[in-house]
Design a protein around this motif. Structure first.
Motif, mmCIF file in Angstrom:
data_model
loop_
_atom_site.group_PDB
_atom_site.id
_atom_site.type_symbol
_atom_site.label_atom_id
_atom_site.label_comp_id
_atom_site.label_asym_id
_atom_site.label_seq_id
_atom_site.Cartn_x
_atom_site.Cartn_y
_atom_site.Cartn_z
ATOM 1 N N ARG A 1 6.264 -4.269 5.626
ATOM 2 C CA ARG A 1 5.501 -3.627 6.707
ATOM 3 C C ARG A 1 4.519 -2.603 6.141
ATOM 4 N NH1 ARG A 1 8.035 -0.594 10.569
ATOM 5 N NH2 ARG A 1 6.767 -1.439 12.243
ATOM 6 N N GLN B 1 3.203 -2.682 3.106
ATOM 7 C CA GLN B 1 2.140 -3.431 2.424
ATOM 8 C C GLN B 1 1.089 -3.909 3.418
ATOM 9 O OE1 GLN B 1 1.356 -3.989 -0.715
ATOM 10 N NE2 GLN B 1 3.103 -2.920 -1.575
ATOM 11 N N GLU B 2 1.526 -4.305 4.594
ATOM 12 C CA GLU B 2 0.581 -4.736 5.625
ATOM 13 C C GLU B 2 -0.347 -3.591 6.027
ATOM 14 O OE1 GLU B 2 0.499 -6.521 10.151
ATOM 15 O OE2 GLU B 2 2.374 -6.595 9.028
ATOM 16 N N LEU C 1 -1.058 -0.978 4.194
ATOM 17 C CA LEU C 1 -1.879 -0.700 3.019
ATOM 18 C C LEU C 1 -3.058 -1.664 2.946
ATOM 19 C CD1 LEU C 1 -2.216 0.977 0.425
ATOM 20 C CD2 LEU C 1 -0.782 -0.726 -0.727
ATOM 21 N N GLY C 2 -2.809 -2.920 3.220
ATOM 22 C CA GLY C 2 -3.866 -3.928 3.203
ATOM 23 C C GLY C 2 -4.957 -3.677 4.226
ATOM 24 N N HIS C 3 -4.613 -2.969 5.288
ATOM 25 C CA HIS C 3 -5.598 -2.631 6.320
ATOM 26 C C HIS C 3 -6.161 -1.216 6.140
ATOM 27 C CE1 HIS C 3 -3.514 -5.994 8.372
ATOM 28 N NE2 HIS C 3 -4.746 -6.257 8.751
ATOM 29 N N GLY C 4 -5.836 -0.564 5.015
ATOM 30 C CA GLY C 4 -6.354 0.774 4.747
ATOM 31 C C GLY C 4 -5.751 1.855 5.635
ATOM 32 N N ARG C 5 -4.548 1.600 6.163
ATOM 33 C CA ARG C 5 -3.946 2.541 7.106
ATOM 34 C C ARG C 5 -2.701 3.230 6.554
ATOM 35 N NH1 ARG C 5 -3.068 -1.174 12.010
ATOM 36 N NH2 ARG C 5 -1.939 0.649 12.730
#
Length: 99
Positions: free
Chosen positions: A27, A29-30, A32-36
């Motif tokens: 969760r 990592q998800e 992080l991938g969206h810059g959040r």
């Protein structure tokens, strides 16, 4: 808006924490991938980077969501909650200044 998620562990839940960790990290990592995701990590129960059997006292996250309600909804779905690791979760607005 950025939010601090300060979660406190139930005592004696190291085994549950370790079992739920892969889903918890997925969760993050998800986000992080969206810059959040600005920061995430556990809080060792003792003054050591590797606390061993002493385990952890909780977790600290700095995450971005459109609203406090959305941050709470996201935090409420954390695998550590379902596994009985977290005894409490506090979410506070946060304004990053440095760096």
């Amino acid at each position: 808006m950025w939010y601090i998620v300060l979660a406190r562990d139930n005592p004696g839940t190291l085994a549950q924490r370790l079992a739920a960790r892969p889903a918890h990290l997925a969760r993050l990592q998800e986000l992080l991938g969206h810059g959040r995701l600005k920061l995430a990590g556990p809080m060792p129960a003792i003054d050591s980077e590797n606390p061993g059997e002493a385990g952890f006292s909780g977790s600290l996250l700095v995450v971005e969501f459109p609203s406090l309600d959305e941050a709470k909804t996201w935090a409420d779905a954390d695998p550590y909650i379902a596994a009985g690791v977290y005894r409490s979760v506090e979410i506070l607005p946060f304004k990053p200044v440095l760096p």
